[in-house]
Design an enzyme around this catalytic site. Sequence first.
Site, short mmCIF file in Angstrom:
data_model
loop_
_atom_site.label_atom_id
_atom_site.label_comp_id
_atom_site.label_asym_id
_atom_site.label_seq_id
_atom_site.Cartn_x
_atom_site.Cartn_y
_atom_site.Cartn_z
N LYS A 1 -3.73 5.91 9.25
CA LYS A 1 -5.03 6.10 8.58
C LYS A 1 -5.90 6.95 9.50
O LYS A 1 -6.73 6.44 10.26
CB LYS A 1 -5.67 4.73 8.30
N ARG B 1 0.87 -1.18 0.00
CA ARG B 1 0.00 0.00 0.00
C ARG B 1 0.91 1.23 0.00
O ARG B 1 1.39 1.66 1.04
CB ARG B 1 -0.91 0.02 1.25
N SER C 1 -12.12 -4.28 3.54
CA SER C 1 -12.14 -3.57 4.81
C SER C 1 -13.58 -3.38 5.26
O SER C 1 -14.42 -2.90 4.47
CB SER C 1 -11.48 -2.19 4.67
#
Length: 209
Positions: A140, A42, A111
Amino acid sequence: MNKAEVDYSLYLVTDRELLGGREFQQCIKAALEGGVSIVQLREKSVSTRNFLELALEIKQLVAEYEVPLIINDRLDLALAVDADGLHVGQDDLPLAVAKRMLAPDKIIGVSVSTVEEALLAEQQGADYLGVGAMFPTSTKGDAKQVSLEQLSLIKQAVRIPVVAIGGISVSNVGQVMNCGIDGISVVSAILGQADIQRAAAELSLLIKK
């Protein structure tokens, strides 16, 4: 890769910004040496070309450890490098579209933060769920918080593997594993540490306990 045999226990999500200038591949190798069982690439701040080159290198590296490579969000890149799978969020490419595009043997993770989202993802063919954020996390900032009780309810509601994510560290890993889940997903708890291999090994040991 046999999807039924995937080990989700120590799931590493990458973030080069935590490495403080250390060489990316060496850091991922150290994490693998420490016991990471699955890697998700990511990297939000790199160009598509750089992401592609990086993904090809990391795919080769994880293959040496027989660890699956998952690509975050980017279906095009998952297809381009023939990654082992794709992970999508609630606002990313719809799961149904990803399922149509990817080969049946590829892993798709979703998710979720509620039982409703979890049941829908399972119904639509997700192979595993990433549930969080469990605790406040710097990687995040916009993530919704999920309680330990909610995590337990999600695990009880579905038949597919459940991985907890968000602010998990050596100090709280026991709390989330006690919910009966299949593994934890971490970023800074491994890549933000001075000794990456040791950090991964310590988490791996705590998960087994």
